[in-house]
Design a protein around this motif. Structure first.
Motif, short mmCIF file in Angstrom:
data_model
loop_
_atom_site.label_atom_id
_atom_site.label_comp_id
_atom_site.label_asym_id
_atom_site.label_seq_id
_atom_site.Cartn_x
_atom_site.Cartn_y
_atom_site.Cartn_z
N LYS A 107 0.82 -1.19 0.20
CA LYS A 107 0.08 -0.10 -0.08
C LYS A 107 0.87 1.21 -0.10
O LYS A 107 0.35 2.25 -0.67
N LEU A 108 1.96 1.14 0.82
CA LEU A 108 3.11 2.17 0.65
C LEU A 108 3.37 2.61 -0.74
O LEU A 108 3.43 3.48 -1.13
N ALA A 109 3.80 1.53 -1.59
CA ALA A 109 4.33 1.63 -2.83
C ALA A 109 3.24 2.21 -3.64
O ALA A 109 3.35 3.00 -4.52
N PHE A 110 1.96 1.38 -3.58
CA PHE A 110 0.63 2.01 -4.54
C PHE A 110 0.84 3.51 -4.22
O PHE A 110 0.41 4.22 -5.43
N LEU A 111 0.70 4.12 -2.99
CA LEU A 111 0.52 5.49 -2.67
C LEU A 111 1.47 6.38 -3.20
O LEU A 111 1.33 7.53 -3.77
N GLN A 112 2.71 5.97 -3.08
CA GLN A 112 3.94 6.70 -3.41
C GLN A 112 3.79 6.78 -4.95
O GLN A 112 4.35 7.80 -5.78
N PHE A 113 3.57 5.89 -5.72
CA PHE A 113 3.56 5.78 -7.20
C PHE A 113 2.59 6.80 -7.62
O PHE A 113 2.47 7.51 -8.53
N LEU A 114 1.27 6.69 -7.00
CA LEU A 114 0.13 7.52 -7.34
C LEU A 114 0.34 9.10 -7.06
O LEU A 114 0.19 9.75 -7.82
N VAL A 115 1.44 9.27 -5.89
CA VAL A 115 1.34 10.64 -5.62
C VAL A 115 2.46 11.27 -6.73
O VAL A 115 2.18 12.55 -7.03
N CYS A 116 3.24 10.37 -6.93
CA CYS A 116 4.21 10.81 -7.98
C CYS A 116 3.38 11.01 -9.43
O CYS A 116 3.91 12.11 -9.99
N SER A 117 2.74 10.28 -9.94
CA SER A 117 1.74 10.37 -11.06
C SER A 117 0.87 11.84 -10.93
O SER A 117 0.99 12.33 -12.02
N VAL A 118 0.21 11.83 -9.98
CA VAL A 118 -0.39 13.10 -9.66
C VAL A 118 0.56 14.72 -9.71
O VAL A 118 0.29 15.42 -10.30
N LEU A 119 1.64 14.47 -8.98
CA LEU A 119 2.54 15.60 -9.20
C LEU A 119 3.05 15.82 -10.46
O LEU A 119 3.39 16.94 -10.89
N SER A 120 3.28 14.83 -11.30
CA SER A 120 4.04 14.81 -12.54
C SER A 120 2.98 15.45 -13.64
O SER A 120 3.23 16.22 -14.31
N LEU A 121 1.70 14.91 -13.21
CA LEU A 121 0.69 15.51 -14.16
C LEU A 121 0.41 17.05 -13.72
O LEU A 121 0.23 17.65 -14.86
N ILE A 122 0.43 17.43 -12.71
CA ILE A 122 0.31 18.93 -12.52
C ILE A 122 1.37 19.76 -12.95
O ILE A 122 1.24 20.73 -13.68
N SER A 123 2.46 19.11 -12.83
CA SER A 123 3.60 19.85 -13.61
C SER A 123 3.62 19.86 -15.17
O SER A 123 4.06 20.86 -15.65
N ALA A 124 3.12 18.74 -15.60
CA ALA A 124 2.79 18.67 -17.11
C ALA A 124 1.93 19.76 -17.59
O ALA A 124 2.09 20.40 -18.88
N LEU A 125 0.88 19.75 -16.87
CA LEU A 125 -0.12 20.85 -17.28
C LEU A 125 0.62 22.24 -17.38
O LEU A 125 -0.03 23.00 -17.79
N PHE A 126 1.45 22.49 -16.30
CA PHE A 126 2.08 24.01 -16.65
C PHE A 126 3.11 24.25 -17.44
O PHE A 126 3.17 25.19 -18.03
N VAL A 127 3.80 23.23 -17.66
CA VAL A 127 5.18 23.31 -18.51
C VAL A 127 5.09 22.70 -19.87
O VAL A 127 6.28 22.85 -20.60
N GLU A 128 4.25 21.77 -20.19
CA GLU A 128 4.31 20.93 -21.34
C GLU A 128 2.91 20.97 -22.07
O GLU A 128 1.94 21.22 -21.49
N LYS A 129 3.15 20.62 -23.54
CA LYS A 129 1.88 20.52 -24.12
C LYS A 129 1.46 18.89 -24.32
O LYS A 129 2.43 18.19 -24.92
N ILE A 130 0.49 18.58 -23.54
CA ILE A 130 0.07 17.41 -23.84
C ILE A 130 -0.92 17.00 -24.90
O ILE A 130 -1.77 17.64 -25.23
N ALA A 131 -0.41 15.95 -25.79
CA ALA A 131 -0.92 15.85 -27.00
C ALA A 131 -1.28 14.37 -27.24
O ALA A 131 -0.30 13.44 -26.81
N ILE A 132 -2.43 13.86 -27.39
CA ILE A 132 -2.96 12.33 -27.48
C ILE A 132 -1.92 11.70 -28.75
O ILE A 132 -1.55 10.49 -28.30
N SER A 133 -1.81 12.32 -29.78
CA SER A 133 -1.14 11.70 -30.65
C SER A 133 0.49 11.48 -30.35
O SER A 133 1.00 10.51 -30.56
N SER A 134 0.96 12.24 -29.59
CA SER A 134 2.63 12.28 -28.87
C SER A 134 2.44 10.95 -27.97
O SER A 134 3.29 10.05 -28.01
#
Length: 312
Positions: free
Chosen positions: A183-210
């Motif tokens: 459960k610790l591993a699951f939560l740390q991966f989830l937190v990393c995913s959410v923080l990465s997504l937030i960062s991506a929304l601010f500094v990267e262009k997210i395109a389905i094709s890419s």
């Protein structure tokens, strides 16, 4: 028993191979999408891939046992997730500016950094770790430092990544004794995913094709490197000798370099190969004890092997 140990060692070798070749997947994926986008999707898939393991290895037979264990792991999972986010972000950005082989060996320096940081926690480390550290640093010099005594941007980011992963391993070393490990591993991966997504929304262009172009590397990192390799590791560690397991898992760096050469046609050159050999010798030497010590690198490394997958 001997046969079981051999099978376990082979499974660990397969795990190290999967994690090593993940550096190739990261480098290829980085050619199509940004680092934060890649990690957001990859770690989301990684966390989802752990759900079957959580259900299968349920340590609580009580009603609402899962909820209680998740609550206990919530804060530790968040803290560890922040450091996975930092380490994986520097790693993924750095790997687009260096080779998969270099990234694998530089990231592997966490094996040396962990016990050195442990000194500040009043943990004793053996003479072998200090000797291994000196040899590894010498290898790092041959691998990364140019004739002008400078280090490339990508290699420098990988070095920072190794530091953050080392801190995260020390945190896991403390947290895993108090909360459910899966459960610790699951939560740390989830937190990393959410923080990465937030960062991506601010500094990267997210395109389905890419994202579709990077689908194979993402799936490799999310499913094989997380779910499959993590399952193999759990099964293998039941009958594996801890010191042998740590040494086998150190081969991850070698497989990362092999993958870069075979798949990406990378070349390290004679100087780079010498550096890799010295770094591998240093990392392996750090697995053995010389004299008495209250804490050893092999112990810290095995906490990583028991509680999380390699983030590469």
């Amino acid at each position: 028993m001997k046969t079981q140990r051999i099978k376990s060692n082979l499974l660990l070798l397969l795990t190290a191979t999967i994690w090593g070749f993940a550096f190739v997947a990261q480098r290829v994926g980085g050619q199509y999408i940004g680092a934060f986008t890649f990690n957001a999707i990859r770690f989301a898939i990684g966390s989802i891939s752990l759900i079957p393991l959580i259900l299968f290895f349920n340590s609580s037979n009580k009603k609402n046992g899962h909820v209680k264990e998740f609550k206990e792991a919530l804060l530790p999972g968040f803290i560890a997730g922040v450091f996975i986010f930092l380490g994986s972000s520097f790693q993924q950005i750095g790997i687009t500016h260096t080779t998969a082989g270099k990234a694998a060996f530089i990231t592997g320096l966490y094996i040396i950094i962990v016990p050195i940081l442990g000194v500040f926690l009043k943990q004793r480390i053996g003479l072998n770790t200090w000797i291994g550290a000196v040899i590894a640093v010498l290898g790092l010099y041959f691998l990364c430092i140019t004739d002008k005594l400078s280090i490339s941007y990508g290699d420098f980011l990988e070095l920072i990544c190794a530091f953050f992963f080392a801190v995260q391993i020390l945190l896991i070393d403390n947290f895993c004794k108090k909360v459910n490990n899966l459960k610790l591993a699951f939560l740390q991966f989830l937190v990393c995913s959410v923080l990465s997504l937030i960062s991506a929304l601010f500094v990267e262009k997210i395109a389905i094709s890419s994202i579709m172009l990077a689908a194979v590397p993402i799936l490799y990192g999310g499913i094989l490197s997380s779910g499959v390799a993590y399952t193999l590791q759990i099964v293998a560690q039941k009958n594996a000798e801890p010191s042998q397991a740590a040494i086998i898992m150190s081969m991850e760096s070698v497989f990362g370099s092999i993958g870069g050469i075979l798949i990406l046609n990378e070349s390290l050159g004679s100087r780079g190969i010498l550096g890799c050999i010295l770094m591998l010798v240093g990392m392996l030497l750090a697995q053995f004890r010389i004299g008495k010590s209250d804490n050893s690198i092999s112990e810290s490394t095995n906490e990583k092997l028991k509680n999380e997958n390699n983030y590469s």
